[in-house]
Design a protein around this motif. Sequence first.
Motif, PDB file in Angstrom:
ATOM      1  N   UNK A 139     -15.052  56.695 -20.540  1.00 20.50           N
ATOM      2  CA  UNK A 139     -14.708  57.572 -21.657  1.00 20.50           C
ATOM      3  C   UNK A 139     -14.719  59.038 -21.221  1.00 20.50           C
ATOM      4  N   UNK A 140     -15.616  59.360 -20.297  1.00 26.17           N
ATOM      5  CA  UNK A 140     -15.683  60.746 -19.831  1.00 26.17           C
ATOM      6  C   UNK A 140     -14.375  61.116 -19.164  1.00 26.17           C
ATOM      7  N   UNK A 141     -14.007  62.366 -19.298  1.00 20.56           N
ATOM      8  CA  UNK A 141     -12.751  62.816 -18.741  1.00 20.56           C
ATOM      9  C   UNK A 141     -12.725  62.698 -17.223  1.00 20.56           C
ATOM     10  N   UNK A 142     -11.553  62.440 -16.714  1.00 26.24           N
ATOM     11  CA  UNK A 142     -11.386  62.367 -15.271  1.00 26.24           C
ATOM     12  C   UNK A 142     -10.798  63.695 -14.821  1.00 26.24           C
ATOM     13  N   UNK A 147     -15.728  62.758 -13.019  1.00 26.00           N
ATOM     14  CA  UNK A 147     -16.454  62.680 -14.270  1.00 26.00           C
ATOM     15  C   UNK A 147     -17.862  63.182 -14.027  1.00 26.00           C
ATOM     16  N   UNK A 148     -18.548  63.412 -15.087  1.00 27.65           N
ATOM     17  CA  UNK A 148     -19.944  63.837 -14.952  1.00 27.65           C
ATOM     18  C   UNK A 148     -20.785  63.007 -15.893  1.00 27.65           C
TER      19      UNK A 148
ATOM     20  N   UNK B  35     -15.825  50.677 -20.093  1.00 32.18           N
ATOM     21  CA  UNK B  35     -14.692  51.226 -19.367  1.00 32.18           C
ATOM     22  C   UNK B  35     -13.496  50.306 -19.583  1.00 32.18           C
ATOM     23  N   UNK B  36     -12.375  50.742 -19.091  1.00 31.14           N
ATOM     24  CA  UNK B  36     -11.170  49.929 -19.280  1.00 31.14           C
ATOM     25  C   UNK B  36     -11.174  48.769 -18.296  1.00 31.14           C
ATOM     26  N   UNK B  37     -10.448  47.717 -18.649  1.00 35.37           N
ATOM     27  CA  UNK B  37     -10.290  46.588 -17.728  1.00 35.37           C
ATOM     28  C   UNK B  37      -9.440  47.038 -16.542  1.00 35.37           C
ATOM     29  N   UNK B  42      -3.121  50.594 -14.040  1.00 37.95           N
ATOM     30  CA  UNK B  42      -1.856  51.320 -13.834  1.00 37.95           C
ATOM     31  C   UNK B  42      -1.389  51.989 -15.124  1.00 37.95           C
ATOM     32  N   UNK B  43      -1.502  51.248 -16.203  1.00 38.45           N
ATOM     33  CA  UNK B  43      -1.043  51.798 -17.489  1.00 38.45           C
ATOM     34  C   UNK B  43      -1.868  53.031 -17.868  1.00 38.45           C
ATOM     35  N   UNK B  44      -3.174  52.879 -17.781  1.00 38.92           N
ATOM     36  CA  UNK B  44      -4.043  54.008 -18.153  1.00 38.92           C
ATOM     37  C   UNK B  44      -3.845  55.174 -17.193  1.00 38.92           C
TER      38      UNK B  44
END
Lengths: 263, 150
Positions: A139-142, A147-148, B35-37, B42-44
Amino acid sequence: MGTGHELQTVAPTGPLGLFAPPSIHIECEAFVGSLGTLFDCLRRQKVDLLDVPLFPICEAYTLYLVDHAGQDLEAAATAVAALAYLVERKAWLLIPAPPEEEPEYEDPPELIEPTAHEYAPAIELLSRRMQEREQRFFRAGEGELGYEIPFDLGEVTADDLARAFERLILRAQPEPPPSLGKPRRSLTEQMELVLRVVDRTWRPLDGLIESPFTRLEAVWWFLALLELIRLGQVAVRLDEGEVVFRRRMPEDDLPVRELEADA
Amino acid sequence: MSEAEIEQGLERLGAALLNGSALQLVRIAGGFQLCTQSAYADTVSRFLKPERPKLSRSLMEVLAIVAYRQPITLAEVDAVRGVQSDYSVRQLQERRLIRDVGRKKTPGRPVLYGTTQQFLHQFNLNDLSQLPKLAVDQPTLPLMDEVEAD
């Protein structure tokens, strides 16, 4: 071992110095020859002085002195000096030397061989792990630095921090209103202002300034009036003991002309 | 609520997410995180366009040495690599992958370096025990009395 001596031609210089010792013949087990040759052999380390007995040499020298008494004192002196040198050298050689301790040599430090190549499998594995991780999005920004993850604050919670901030805000004083400050005014501007107010009517000073006013405004008004009087644009007079001002009119110039005429 | 109950709840959540969800619950850096799978990476990625700074080979080498031999001093890293590593160590510190963990009780009290939680997170590790065993003859870790904490 036998002893004997024979006088030979004395060389001007020898192996030990400027003057060679006289050719005193020495004969012992270790050496047979002249005293000068003995010195030369000792210097070249061909003869071990410890193997040469000094008694026959001293005896030969004594016989040499007896046979050649007073003939060549210089040669005799050289011979005794050489003999003394031999005695001293041998005396030193006979003193037992302290056993030499073998120097202790430290083992040279072993050079460290770089072993970074052993970590190559770890690098490969970490790279694979990182690629796996990059397939996941949290969820944290990349951002640019990735991320932090949250800092570990121990027992302190976000609510604790919010309460501490709230207490601080309650204790804080309201911000004072910003000081507007009056724009700095030049005397010329003040004079223009005065001229707009002064008209044909004689008025006292406090009748010219609009109330309320500050001390500074009063000073500015007074200075502007003085300057206008000097420039001849404002007239001033006393009216029943009070100073009054008005815009200078033609009739206000009369006293000046009279003064000029009198002059 | 006890810790065990929380873990049970998390396990149930993780299991539930496996069925048709784009999210997953992973155990990472000593905790749990959504987190995402990976299947949707690629999509994300096309949507987020992440900028992930790459680690050079030398940085990876220093990082691996620190990870396996921590706590370790800069001089020890230099000795293992045979070259100076101060730049790499500084870079890894700036990226919050390694940090000072104390000072060694030797002359000069050199700084000891160790990996961070950020390192675990970035390399998909839950803890250091997940680092694979190497054929390297690893030295024993220094005793605690040799380490002077900051």
